[in-house]
Structure formats: structure tokens, C-alpha cells
Scaffold this active site. Structure first.
Site, short mmCIF file in Angstrom:
data_model
loop_
_atom_site.label_atom_id
_atom_site.label_comp_id
_atom_site.label_asym_id
_atom_site.label_seq_id
_atom_site.Cartn_x
_atom_site.Cartn_y
_atom_site.Cartn_z
N LYS A 73 -6.46 42.43 -13.64
CA LYS A 73 -7.65 43.11 -13.27
C LYS A 73 -8.73 41.69 -13.26
O LYS A 73 -8.85 41.46 -14.34
CB LYS A 73 -8.16 44.30 -14.00
CG LYS A 73 -9.38 44.69 -13.10
CD LYS A 73 -10.26 45.68 -13.77
CE LYS A 73 -11.31 44.95 -14.63
NZ LYS A 73 -12.22 44.34 -13.80
N GLU A 116 -14.96 41.77 -11.31
CA GLU A 116 -15.65 42.22 -9.91
C GLU A 116 -16.34 41.25 -9.17
O GLU A 116 -16.46 41.31 -8.06
CB GLU A 116 -16.45 43.59 -10.09
CG GLU A 116 -17.38 43.29 -11.36
CD GLU A 116 -16.83 43.79 -12.92
OE1 GLU A 116 -15.92 43.21 -13.03
OE2 GLU A 116 -17.73 44.50 -13.44
N GLU A 147 -10.29 37.83 -26.57
CA GLU A 147 -10.92 36.37 -26.42
C GLU A 147 -12.16 36.60 -26.01
O GLU A 147 -12.64 37.01 -24.93
CB GLU A 147 -10.30 35.42 -25.43
CG GLU A 147 -8.61 35.35 -25.64
CD GLU A 147 -8.67 34.17 -27.02
OE1 GLU A 147 -9.69 33.52 -27.33
OE2 GLU A 147 -7.66 34.04 -27.66
N CYS A 188 -16.77 29.82 -22.30
CA CYS A 188 -16.67 30.43 -23.64
C CYS A 188 -17.01 29.39 -24.60
O CYS A 188 -17.64 29.63 -25.81
CB CYS A 188 -15.60 31.28 -23.76
SG CYS A 188 -14.08 30.33 -23.75
N GLU A 225 -25.60 34.46 -27.57
CA GLU A 225 -24.83 33.70 -26.67
C GLU A 225 -25.66 33.44 -25.27
O GLU A 225 -26.07 34.38 -25.03
CB GLU A 225 -23.39 34.12 -25.80
CG GLU A 225 -22.43 33.43 -25.33
CD GLU A 225 -21.39 34.18 -24.45
OE1 GLU A 225 -21.34 35.37 -24.30
OE2 GLU A 225 -20.16 33.56 -24.69
P1 NAD Z 1 -17.48 41.06 -19.38
O1 NAD Z 1 -17.19 41.68 -20.81
O2 NAD Z 1 -18.39 41.69 -18.58
O3 NAD Z 1 -16.25 41.68 -18.50
C1 NAD Z 1 -14.84 41.06 -18.72
C2 NAD Z 1 -13.91 41.92 -17.89
O4 NAD Z 1 -13.89 43.22 -18.48
C3 NAD Z 1 -14.30 42.23 -16.57
O5 NAD Z 1 -12.89 42.04 -15.66
C4 NAD Z 1 -14.67 43.44 -16.62
O6 NAD Z 1 -14.60 44.18 -15.26
C5 NAD Z 1 -13.92 44.19 -17.56
N1 NAD Z 1 -14.62 45.42 -18.12
C6 NAD Z 1 -15.90 45.73 -18.27
N2 NAD Z 1 -15.95 46.72 -18.98
C7 NAD Z 1 -14.77 47.21 -19.38
C8 NAD Z 1 -14.17 48.15 -20.18
N3 NAD Z 1 -15.01 49.23 -20.82
N4 NAD Z 1 -12.94 48.58 -20.50
C9 NAD Z 1 -11.88 47.34 -20.04
N5 NAD Z 1 -12.31 46.11 -19.16
C10 NAD Z 1 -13.74 46.27 -18.87
O7 NAD Z 1 -17.47 39.62 -19.37
P2 NAD Z 1 -18.03 38.55 -17.95
O8 NAD Z 1 -19.26 38.63 -17.97
O9 NAD Z 1 -17.05 38.79 -16.94
O10 NAD Z 1 -17.43 37.05 -18.80
C11 NAD Z 1 -18.38 36.31 -19.69
C12 NAD Z 1 -18.07 36.62 -21.11
O11 NAD Z 1 -16.56 36.38 -21.24
C13 NAD Z 1 -18.84 35.55 -22.10
O12 NAD Z 1 -19.30 36.40 -23.18
C14 NAD Z 1 -17.79 34.59 -22.33
O13 NAD Z 1 -18.09 34.12 -23.62
C15 NAD Z 1 -16.63 35.44 -22.34
N6 NAD Z 1 -15.32 34.48 -22.34
C16 NAD Z 1 -14.55 34.34 -23.27
C17 NAD Z 1 -13.51 33.30 -23.31
C18 NAD Z 1 -12.59 33.10 -24.48
O14 NAD Z 1 -11.64 32.46 -24.26
N7 NAD Z 1 -13.03 33.43 -25.73
C19 NAD Z 1 -13.36 32.71 -22.30
C20 NAD Z 1 -14.12 32.99 -21.18
C21 NAD Z 1 -15.30 33.77 -21.09
#
Ligand code: NAD
Length: 500
Positions: A174, A177, A246, A282, A380
Site C-alpha cells: 500500500k 495516499e 522504519e 527520514c 522531527e
Molecule cells: P505516516 O505515518 O502518516 O504514513 C505512512 C503510511 O502509513 C501511509 O501509507 C499511511 O497511509 C499508512 N497509515 C496511516 N495510518 C495507518 C494505520 N493506522 N495503520 C497502518 N497504516 C497506516 O507517514 P508519512 O507522513 O507518509 O511519512 C513521513 C514519515 O515517514 C516521517 O516521519 C519520516 O521520518 C518517516 N520515514 C521514515 C523512514 C525510515 O526509513 N525510517 C523513511 C522515510 C520516511
């Protein structure tokens, strides 16, 4: 305006999502570029069912044949580099050159796991007796859910999908969005695989949560925020599903006194680490700790680099910094900077639209004098902001570097070997880079200390995350063991033989 493939991939078939559609925005023009139907309950059920069904044959497929198919997938992705990079640019706002790079890293990742997936299936361990054979087998779990964010849509998927498949698992994937288009375009590249081995579904957090809760999904590999990652972790723990997380970071970047003669390089490296993908990495550098004696010169050199960057249309060659992904991400970043400034920090440069009439732009910012307790230095940011902080010693820099709940990456500029050794051992982060910020390596495990994550992606660890471990003990001679019943044999004080 190109037209996009908006169908999902379920059981090898392209299917329009019947759930509430996602409106995909181009963050540069702020126009809607596509509507993508999401997976409704029945479609998600079908996707997970298809993965379950396909996993039975896929886990029995010879590793060498799986490797061949993964190489074919890699080749398909490579051949579509331009269209995939363009889609990522239009839906995410990252400069085209960075997205072309991203596609090449995706290809390399598939090739790496194609090869190490057929290199070993476990190990032979010393057996208890010479008539025995003892082994540790590495086996697929069955079905993995892969849930990714928007900042590196294809790369972060590849870090999960390639090792999951190489290990013999089927998947339900997935995308975010905000950036579903490039992921759905992968369907053509996945044609060499048996139907159902990879399923691509669109949707928001509700679809992610449903994947996470489904008992037919053996494990969930997640990249995203700490907040969501904790929810995924709790949901998996409820049913003791495997989980790899992650999450976010607040990476420190230390500039040592011995860099006095190379501050130009440390400033260029620092600016790249802070502003790459508009700071939406990240492992973006979000806190700069600069030794007192080089601080003023470093600030000047940094401002010069920040001011030289071209902020504009991410599709145009020569653009260094594109828009941020969304209005809400931009306003979160602006809010952190405003709060720091209102409590005494100084915004030296940046923080405006960079001369653009539309788009979620935040031009590369340099902030000095922010207090340690501001959100800019403790939470962050995920935006193009470099807060520079003066420190008196390496001790202070290391203590500050370790002072947050995060521990994803850390960068240090130094030419002194003793400093390298100290920082390498004392900084609590999953990756520590010296003099070459943010370089990933498929063979090097990637992940976080503390709240930045649980488990690792990439490297052998990144394959093992998708494997279950089984200990097999084989006795070749069928004969009773002397330590079995009856215990009356020891009653007269005879020595007890070894046993379990
Ligand atoms: P997010 O946590 O809002 O969403 C990530 C994904 O999770 C999306 O696909 C979202 O639809 C899904 N999601 C949302 N609620 C969920 C739930 N309850 N259960 C399962 N899935 C759910 O993150 P974002 O805004 O898309 O991305 C930014 C974040 O990602 C930042 O905090 C960044 O640091 C982190 N990030 C981490 C890494 C790493 O490798 N550590 C790499 C890139 C980004």
C-alpha cells in the site's frame, strides 16, 4: 498532462478501486492530476486472499528461479525509468533528477536481493552427537503487508518488496495516499511474477490498518511516522504478527574544529543533507552542532550555499529544490520555525516561496540561536531547515546528538581518526556517516535506534526480517537414548548421562 494508470493490481488483474477515491495533487501546480479509486473491503479481502493463495507455490519455487524473475522485474523497472521518475515528480514534487536516481536505486535493490536470496537458506550447526545433523533453516512466513510513505515511494517499497519476494513471501503493498501513482505504474514491471505474488492496493490509513489487522497477513513492514508506527506495532503485537518498523528521525550533524580548512565542503555536504528532497528524508540533517572556533565561518559558508540553490519547478533540469509534498507539511515546518523565532532564534535566510507563484514551497532556511527545547531542535521537522547550534566541545556535541528519542542516522565532518572512533562508538544511531552524508548501501543494514525503528531493512538483516527461523535436529540412528526413562537406573547412585 500525462494520463496515469489508476488501477490496482489484485491477483494479477488490473482493477479499479471501488472505495472512496484519492485526489492526487501536483504539489508544484496545486492542481489535481488524477483520481485513484481505493480498495473497498471486498477488494482488500481479495488482495490478501490472492497473496495467501499465491504464497503456497511461491515459497516452493526454487530460489534460483525466484532470482531470475526478480532480475526480470528489475529490468522492467529500469526500462521504465523515465515514466516512473516523471510520475514521482508530478505527484511528490521531488526534482526529476532525484527521482531518476531513486528508480536506479530501486533496480539495484531488486538485483541485490535476487542474488543474496539464492545464496543461502540457513546454516549447519555443530550437532550434539556425531550421528546427527543439525541445521538452522530460513523460511518464508507466507504473506507480508508493505506500507510506505510518500517521500521515496518506490525505494522504500523496494526495500521491503525485493527481500520479501526473494525470501519466498507474497505481498500486499500500500503506497501513501499522497503518492499512489508511481506505485500503481509498477504493475507492468511485475508481469513476470506469478499472479497474486504482489498485490498493489490504494488507500489511506484505514486500508493500512485493515492490512495490519488481518490474520492472513503474517508480517507487516512499515515505513512512516513514529505515531503511526506505534499503532502498527501495537496491532501486530496483538496477534503476535511479525513487524518491521522504519520511523522518523532527528539526525544530528557535527562539524569538528579540524575542518577549518575544508568548511566549504562541510557546508555543501550539510546543505545537501538538510535540503535534499526539501528536507523530507527520514535521515535529513535536522540539527547542526558546530564547534565554537569554526562556527562563524561555517554559518557564513552555509548561508552562501543555501542562497545559491535554485528553488522551482521540479520537472525543470537545474532545479535543486522542489515544493514540499503538501500544504499541511509546509505549514508544520513553518510553524516550527516561527515558534523558534518567537522564542529568540534568528532566521538568516529562506522560509519563503522562493519566488514561486504556486506550489508548497519553503525555500532553504538557515536558523541560528534556537533553544534546545524548541520543537525545531527536539521534534522531527521534515522540511528544508538547517538549525545551526554553537557547541564548545566534542563531549557536548555527542551529548546533544544523543539527546532525542530518535536514533536513525548521524553525520560527522572530521579528518581526525580519534574523533571518528569516538563518534562511531558513542553516537546512538543506526547509521553513522563520516564526511559523506546520507549515502545508502544495499548491503548495509538501515534502521533506527530508539523510537526511530525496530528491525532493519537492507543488507542480510533486511532479508532475514522476512524469514522465519527453524532449528532442525536429525538423528540418523534409531536407538533409545540412555537418559530416557526409567530414572530408576540412577537410583543406585550411577552417574546421570547427558541429555536435554
Ligand atoms: P505516516 O505515518 O502518516 O504514513 C505512512 C503510511 O502509513 C501511509 O501509507 C499511511 O497511509 C499508512 N497509515 C496511516 N495510518 C495507518 C494505520 N493506522 N495503520 C497502518 N497504516 C497506516 O507517514 P508519512 O507522513 O507518509 O511519512 C513521513 C514519515 O515517514 C516521517 O516521519 C519520516 O521520518 C518517516 N520515514 C521514515 C523512514 C525510515 O526509513 N525510517 C523513511 C522515510 C520516511
Amino acid at each position: 498532462m500525462p494520463s496515469f494508470e489508476t488501477t490496482m493490481l489484485i491477483g494479477g488483474r488490473r482493477i479499479e478501486g471501488q472505495g472512496v477515491p484519492l485526489e492526487v495533487e501536483n504539489p508544484f501546480t496545486e492542481e489535481t492530476i488524477a483520481m485513484v479509486g481505493t480498495a473497498d473491503e471486498g477488494q482488500l479481502d481479495a488482495a490478501i486472499g490472492a497473496a495467501r493463495e499465491a504464497s503456497r507455490a511461491w515459497m516452493r519455487t526454487a530460489a534460483v528461479d525466484r532470482a531470475e524473475l526478480l532480475h526480470e522485474v528489475a529490468e522492467g523497472i529500469r526500462a521504465r525509468t523515465d515514466e516512473l521518475a516523471e510520475a514521482m515528480t508530478l505527484e511528490g514534487g521531488k526534482p526529476l533528477v532525484e527521482n531518476s536516481d531513486e528508480v536506479s536505486w530501486v533496480v539495484a535493490c531488486f538485483r541485490y536481493y535476487a542474488e543474496i536470496g539464492r545464496d543461502s537458506a540457513g546454516r549447519v550447526i555443530p550437532s550434539i552427537e556425531s550421528t546427527q545433523l543439525a541445521m538452522v533453516l530460513k523460511e518464508p512466513h507466507g504473506v507480508w503487508g508493505c506500507i510506505v510513505p510518500w517521500n521515496y515511494p518506490l525505494l522504500l517499497l523496494a526495500w521491503k518488496l525485493a527481500p520479501a519476494l526473494a525470501a519466498g513471501n507474497a505481498t500486499v503493498c500500500k503506497p501513501s495516499e499522497l503518492t499512489p501513482l508511481s506505485t500503481l505504474m509498477l504493475a507492468d514491471c511485475l508481469d513476470p511474477l506469478p499472479p497474486g505474488v504482489v498485490n498493489l492496493v490504494a488507500g489511506g490509513g484505514d486500508v493500512g490498518a485493515a492490512i495490519t489487522a488481518d490474520p492472513r497477513v503474517d508480517g507487516v513492514a512499515f515505513t512512516g511516522s513514529v505515531e503511526t508506527g506505534k499503532k502498527v506495532g501495537h496491532a501486530c503485537m496483538d496477534r503476535v504478527a511479525r513487524v518491521n518498523l522504519e520511523m522518523g528521525g532527528k539526525d544530528p550533524f557535527i562539524i569538528c574544529s579540524d575542518m577549518a580548512d575544508r568548511l566549504d565542503v562541510a557546508a555543501k555536504g550539510g546543505a545537501w543533507a538538510a535540503y535534499l528532497n526539501s528536507g523530507q528524508v527520514c535521515t535529513s540533517a535536522e540539527r547542526f552542532y558546530v564547534m565554537d572556533d569554526v562556527y562563524d565561518d561555517y554559518v557564513n559558508a552555509f548561508v552562501e550555499v543555501a542562497e545559491s540553490l535554485v528553488v522551482g519547478d521540479p520537472m525543470q533540469p537545474g532545479t535543486d529544490i522542489g515544493p514540499m509534498v503538501s500544504a499541511s507539511q509546509r505549514s508544520k515546518v513553518a510553524g516550527q520555525v516561527e515558534a523558534a523565532v518567537s522564542s529568540g532564534a534568528e532566521l538568516l535566510v529562506g522560509g519563503d516561496s522562493g519566488g514561486n507563484d504556486s506550489g508548497h514551497f519553503y525555500s532553504p532556511a538557515v536558523v541560528t540561536g534556537a533553544a534546545a527545547e524548541t520543537s525545531l531542535l527536539s521534534e522531527e521537522t521534515f522540511g528544508p531547515v538547517a538549525p545551526l547550534v554553537r557547541v564548545k566541545s566534542l563531549d557536548e556535541a555527542i551529548e546533544l546528538a544523543n539527546s532525542t528519542p530518535y536514533g536513525l542516522g548521524a553525520n560527522i565532518y572530521t579528518q581526525d581518526f580519534k574523533t571518528i572512533l569516538r563518534c562511531m562508538r558513542e553516537i546512538k544511531a543506526g547509521t553513522v556517516w563520516f564526511n559523506d552524508p546520507l549515502t545508502d548501501n544495499d548491503a548495509g543494514p538501515f534502521g533506527g535506534f530508539k523510537q526511530s525503528g525496530l528491525g532493519r531493512e537492507l543488507g542480510r538483516e533486511g532479508l532475514e526480517a522476512f524469514q522465519e527461523t527453524k532449528h532442525v535436529h536429525i538423528e540418523s540412528e534409531v536407538a533409545p537414548k540412555e537418559w530416557w526413562y526409567p530414572y530408576s537406573q540412577y537410583a543406585g547412585g550411577a552417574d546421570q548421562p547427558h541429555g536435554a
